[in-house]
Design an enzyme around this catalytic site. Structure first.
Site, mmCIF file in Angstrom:
data_model
loop_
_atom_site.group_PDB
_atom_site.id
_atom_site.type_symbol
_atom_site.label_atom_id
_atom_site.label_comp_id
_atom_site.label_asym_id
_atom_site.label_seq_id
_atom_site.Cartn_x
_atom_site.Cartn_y
_atom_site.Cartn_z
ATOM 1 N N CYS A 133 -6.620 -1.797 -3.327
ATOM 2 C CA CYS A 133 -5.453 -1.084 -2.827
ATOM 3 C C CYS A 133 -5.288 -1.312 -1.326
ATOM 4 O O CYS A 133 -4.186 -1.618 -0.852
ATOM 5 C CB CYS A 133 -5.587 0.410 -3.128
ATOM 6 S SG CYS A 133 -4.101 1.364 -2.734
ATOM 7 N N CYS A 134 -6.378 -1.184 -0.582
ATOM 8 C CA CYS A 134 -6.322 -1.428 0.861
ATOM 9 C C CYS A 134 -5.914 -2.872 1.153
ATOM 10 O O CYS A 134 -5.178 -3.144 2.114
ATOM 11 C CB CYS A 134 -7.677 -1.152 1.499
ATOM 12 S SG CYS A 134 -8.099 0.592 1.683
ATOM 13 N N CYS B 95 -4.540 6.999 4.253
ATOM 14 C CA CYS B 95 -3.567 7.261 3.195
ATOM 15 C C CYS B 95 -3.850 8.625 2.559
ATOM 16 O O CYS B 95 -5.000 9.048 2.445
ATOM 17 C CB CYS B 95 -3.630 6.169 2.135
ATOM 18 S SG CYS B 95 -3.118 4.548 2.742
ATOM 19 N N CYS C 248 -6.498 9.049 -0.391
ATOM 20 C CA CYS C 248 -7.888 8.698 -0.107
ATOM 21 C C CYS C 248 -8.438 9.405 1.129
ATOM 22 O O CYS C 248 -9.446 8.974 1.693
ATOM 23 C CB CYS C 248 -8.021 7.187 0.052
ATOM 24 S SG CYS C 248 -7.603 6.271 -1.444
ATOM 25 N N CYS D 161 -11.332 0.094 5.697
ATOM 26 C CA CYS D 161 -10.199 -0.380 4.896
ATOM 27 C C CYS D 161 -10.182 -1.895 4.773
ATOM 28 O O CYS D 161 -9.589 -2.432 3.837
ATOM 29 C CB CYS D 161 -8.882 0.094 5.517
ATOM 30 S SG CYS D 161 -8.560 -0.542 7.164
#
Length: 263
Positions: free
Chosen positions: A135-136, A216, A219, A242
């Site tokens: 995702c990062c 985010c 998270c 990240c």
């Protein structure tokens, strides 16, 4: 490659496809500015004009106002780059607008994830829940890589005290041929708090609620008393960074998770 040393620094012509900086350049700058306060260092570097195309990258997190204030005091025309992952807290977006306007920056850039990549790799928007690294990579690392593509130098807000993964942090390091500057690398929490107070800088609205390091929304969680300031990031996962801070200056442990590639 011209070396930046003392007052003999001279302009450097650079092309985007060639390596811009070497480790020798970073070493020379670390030696030149050893013991020099961050504000003076930034004013000197930005006014000399030897950094090429430069920008400050900010998360607009709990401590971001200090670095942004220092940069604005040196040169308000320095571009400010913010990566909006499309998963940010609304409070962070509001804080960004507040700081940019208050500090008088003339150039603020927002970069977002590639829509086609999101459609292929995170169409449900839930990748954070089962693959935070992935995702990062698509929401933060790739957009920032695009933003940095035309830069010779970027200014980062990393600080050594934030986490064990950020110890031994030099002021100047090399990353993918670019110069990376960490003006606050040796600042601690007390110094940051004192700067906030001295310059009456606004705090991130979530900090008072216990969010000491803000990324985010899915998270990020509150930090409990006695925990590492970044303990609220990716809680429950074996993840501490990240991925935007890649391996560069060879200091510290090469097995440190902060020095691992994002992909």
């Amino acid at each position: 490659m011209a070396k930046i040393m003392g007052e003999a620094a001279r302009k450097i012509d650079r092309i985007d496809t060639a390596p811009r900086w070497t480790q020798a350049d970073a070493d020379a700058l670390n030696a030149r500015f050893e013991g020099v306060d961050a504000g003076t260092m930034l004013r000197t570097l930005l006014r000399e004009g030897n950094l090429g195309k430069v920008a400050v990258v900010s998360s607009f997190g709990t401590e971001s106002a200090v670095l942004l204030h220092l940069v604005a005091a040196a040169d308000r025309d320095t571009p400010v780059v913010f990566v909006d992952t499309l998963k940010m807290f609304p409070e962070t977006l509001e804080y960004r607008d507040t700081l940019v306007q208050m500090l008088g920056f003339t150039h603020s850039e927002v970069v977002t994830p590639d829509p086609e990549m999101l459609a292929r790799k995170d169409d449900k928007g839930l990748r954070w829940s089962y693959d935070p690294d992935g995702c990062c990579a698509i929401r933060k690392v790739e957009p920032l890589a695009r933003a940095k593509a035309g830069l010779d130098t970027w200014i980062s807000g990393r600080k050594a005290f934030q986490s064990v993964t950020r110890q031994n942090l030099p002021r100047f390091e090399i990353e993918d041929g670019r110069l990376k500057i960490n003006p606050l690398g040796d600042w601690d929490k007390a110094a940051l708090d004192a700067y906030f107070a001295a310059h009456t800088l606004p705090r991130h609205p979530l900090e008072a609620q216990g969010y000491l390091s803000i990324g985010c929304e899915p998270c990020t969680s509150k930090v409990m008393p006695g925990e590492d300031p970044r303990a609220g990031r990716w809680r429950g996962w074996d993840k501490v960074e990240c991925g935007i801070h890649t391996i560069s200056t060879p200091r510290g442990d090469p097995d440190d998770p902060a020095n691992q590639p994002a992909f």
